[in-house]
Design a protein around this motif. Sequence first.
Motif, PDB file in Angstrom:
ATOM      1  N   LEU A  92       0.850  -1.195   0.000  1.00  0.00           N
ATOM      2  CA  LEU A  92       0.000   0.000   0.000  1.00  0.00           C
ATOM      3  C   LEU A  92       0.884   1.242   0.000  1.00  0.00           C
ATOM      4  O   LEU A  92       1.828   1.335   0.792  1.00  0.00           O
ATOM      5  CB  LEU A  92      -0.913  -0.002   1.220  1.00  0.00           C
ATOM      6  N   ILE A  93       0.563   2.209  -0.864  1.00  0.00           N
ATOM      7  CA  ILE A  93       1.343   3.445  -0.956  1.00  0.00           C
ATOM      8  C   ILE A  93       0.410   4.635  -0.780  1.00  0.00           C
ATOM      9  O   ILE A  93      -0.634   4.727  -1.420  1.00  0.00           O
ATOM     10  CB  ILE A  93       2.084   3.558  -2.310  1.00  0.00           C
ATOM     11  N   SER A  94       0.813   5.554   0.097  1.00  0.00           N
ATOM     12  CA  SER A  94       0.087   6.812   0.286  1.00  0.00           C
ATOM     13  C   SER A  94       0.662   7.863  -0.641  1.00  0.00           C
ATOM     14  O   SER A  94       1.879   8.106  -0.647  1.00  0.00           O
ATOM     15  CB  SER A  94       0.203   7.287   1.738  1.00  0.00           C
ATOM     16  N   ARG A  95      -0.182   8.507  -1.419  1.00  0.00           N
ATOM     17  CA  ARG A  95       0.282   9.574  -2.296  1.00  0.00           C
ATOM     18  C   ARG A  95       0.612  10.834  -1.501  1.00  0.00           C
ATOM     19  O   ARG A  95       1.430  11.655  -1.938  1.00  0.00           O
ATOM     20  CB  ARG A  95      -0.791   9.902  -3.348  1.00  0.00           C
ATOM     21  N   ILE A  96      -0.034  11.016  -0.358  1.00  0.00           N
ATOM     22  CA  ILE A  96       0.181  12.227   0.437  1.00  0.00           C
ATOM     23  C   ILE A  96       1.534  12.179   1.149  1.00  0.00           C
ATOM     24  O   ILE A  96       2.324  13.116   1.079  1.00  0.00           O
ATOM     25  CB  ILE A  96      -0.958  12.425   1.451  1.00  0.00           C
ATOM     26  N   THR A  97       1.805  11.068   1.838  1.00  0.00           N
ATOM     27  CA  THR A  97       3.047  10.948   2.608  1.00  0.00           C
ATOM     28  C   THR A  97       4.159  10.255   1.842  1.00  0.00           C
ATOM     29  O   THR A  97       5.312  10.293   2.264  1.00  0.00           O
ATOM     30  CB  THR A  97       2.788  10.167   3.908  1.00  0.00           C
ATOM     31  N   ARG A  98       3.809   9.577   0.739  1.00  0.00           N
ATOM     32  CA  ARG A  98       4.749   8.778  -0.073  1.00  0.00           C
ATOM     33  C   ARG A  98       5.346   7.628   0.747  1.00  0.00           C
ATOM     34  O   ARG A  98       6.455   7.179   0.483  1.00  0.00           O
ATOM     35  CB  ARG A  98       5.839   9.666  -0.667  1.00  0.00           C
ATOM     36  N   LYS A  99       4.595   7.145   1.720  1.00  0.00           N
ATOM     37  CA  LYS A  99       5.028   6.002   2.521  1.00  0.00           C
ATOM     38  C   LYS A  99       4.449   4.715   1.959  1.00  0.00           C
ATOM     39  O   LYS A  99       3.378   4.711   1.327  1.00  0.00           O
ATOM     40  CB  LYS A  99       4.572   6.155   3.980  1.00  0.00           C
ATOM     41  N   SER A 100       5.156   3.614   2.185  1.00  0.00           N
ATOM     42  CA  SER A 100       4.657   2.295   1.791  1.00  0.00           C
ATOM     43  C   SER A 100       4.395   1.454   3.028  1.00  0.00           C
ATOM     44  O   SER A 100       5.070   1.604   4.061  1.00  0.00           O
ATOM     45  CB  SER A 100       5.668   1.585   0.885  1.00  0.00           C
ATOM     46  N   TYR A 101       3.402   0.560   2.906  1.00  0.00           N
ATOM     47  CA  TYR A 101       2.997  -0.297   4.008  1.00  0.00           C
ATOM     48  C   TYR A 101       2.657  -1.681   3.455  1.00  0.00           C
ATOM     49  O   TYR A 101       2.255  -1.811   2.295  1.00  0.00           O
ATOM     50  CB  TYR A 101       1.743   0.255   4.710  1.00  0.00           C
ATOM     51  N   PRO A 102       2.752  -2.737   4.276  1.00  0.00           N
ATOM     52  CA  PRO A 102       2.226  -4.047   3.860  1.00  0.00           C
ATOM     53  C   PRO A 102       0.710  -3.955   3.699  1.00  0.00           C
ATOM     54  O   PRO A 102       0.044  -3.239   4.456  1.00  0.00           O
ATOM     55  CB  PRO A 102       2.606  -4.966   5.025  1.00  0.00           C
ATOM     56  N   TYR A 103       0.167  -4.694   2.718  1.00  0.00           N
ATOM     57  CA  TYR A 103      -1.285  -4.638   2.501  1.00  0.00           C
ATOM     58  C   TYR A 103      -1.934  -6.017   2.536  1.00  0.00           C
ATOM     59  O   TYR A 103      -2.890  -6.230   3.272  1.00  0.00           O
ATOM     60  CB  TYR A 103      -1.597  -3.954   1.172  1.00  0.00           C
ATOM     61  N   ALA A 104      -1.439  -6.936   1.734  1.00  0.00           N
ATOM     62  CA  ALA A 104      -2.055  -8.268   1.702  1.00  0.00           C
ATOM     63  C   ALA A 104      -1.017  -9.314   1.358  1.00  0.00           C
ATOM     64  O   ALA A 104      -0.125  -9.073   0.536  1.00  0.00           O
ATOM     65  CB  ALA A 104      -3.203  -8.315   0.685  1.00  0.00           C
ATOM     66  N   ALA A 105      -1.145 -10.478   1.978  1.00  0.00           N
ATOM     67  CA  ALA A 105      -0.249 -11.629   1.844  1.00  0.00           C
ATOM     68  C   ALA A 105       1.091 -11.320   2.512  1.00  0.00           C
ATOM     69  O   ALA A 105       1.460 -10.173   2.720  1.00  0.00           O
ATOM     70  CB  ALA A 105      -0.042 -12.042   0.394  1.00  0.00           C
ATOM     71  N   GLN A 106       1.796 -12.379   2.859  1.00  0.00           N
ATOM     72  CA  GLN A 106       3.081 -12.232   3.523  1.00  0.00           C
ATOM     73  C   GLN A 106       4.183 -12.033   2.490  1.00  0.00           C
ATOM     74  O   GLN A 106       4.364 -12.862   1.601  1.00  0.00           O
ATOM     75  CB  GLN A 106       3.382 -13.486   4.351  1.00  0.00           C
TER      76      GLN A 106
END
Length: 363
Positions: A92-106
Amino acid sequence: MSTFQKVDSARWIYHLEPDLYKPGHVIYTDGKTLRSTDGRTTSLIVGSEFSNFYSFRDGVGDEVEFSTILGFAQINSTHLVAADLYNHCLRLISRITRKSYPYAAQCGSQNTGLYDGKLSKFAYPAAVLKDMRSGDTSLLVLDRNNNAIRSVDEQGHVTTVIQSDELDRPVAMTWDVMNENIAYISNKNHISRLDLANLTLTRLSGDLAKSGSQDGSFSSALFHQPRSILMLNEKRLLVADQDNSKLRMLDLSDEVVTSVCTGVRGHRDGGRDECQLLYPHSLMMSSEGGVLVGEVGGYIRNLEGVASFVIYNSIVKKLLKKDPVLLTLRYVFMQAGKFIPPLSPIISVISFFRRANVGSDEL
């Protein structure tokens, strides 16, 4: 065919979408990064040019590392989800903060079994797109090496929709413009039709056992690594036939496949019998009445005059009868990036013929 932009930093243009965060821009991935462009200037969203097949790192901006991104989907104007191919997960990527996060599956080693749930894994997820049946609240993932299509809800919970050897490494999918239960899928060397209402899968054209470049009837035509696929209207599909270095038009009424561009590898502009492409991979309907084509060498090319006329006449009129706001804006904005007003059909038709490199009888 004309050149929209040459992106010097990119080797491949794997996927394109209208940028919902920056209207008038296009988001693309070169595999290592996600970027936004207006055809003149390009800005980095996330990713590092120094990442490789084994890279994985969450962070901000150029700190983020992917293995390879072949596909992504914007879930709204401020967030998108990327399919991280060799990390076998969604990010998952936020366009506002430009941060990435885990979203689905390992993220990590692949899972060649279909284990569903919050802690599931994929085996080389090649594409991700919104599930039109769910009101855009869920995503569908083409789980390439599992020969499967998986569903991911807003909590990142994964369920298997369908698994079949007939899928044969699915890499791209598009929705039927008039039926949200029907989708068309590009596989290793053939195109499939999927009815999600009863989970039936039909081979439309191409051959499971061999590749080729032959045009002709659906039963005789051959493809070689088809990639991105678009439905232009209720009668025609457009496919980026990557290893044949051309586009293929599938006429669903006559059940005939024809070629767009010569198949000779290169970057030459011109009409459908003159243009040259180099391993085209991605397709996107543009707001200017054409289709953007992403290919090797960082080229984004414009196949002119095939979108505006098609979208207005084949989609808008019929959707307006059902819901003049929700249905029309949901599909047309998502696919073309801009709504074509219902009061200008004549203008759309005239501008289509003026711009077209491909005549109306050849579409």
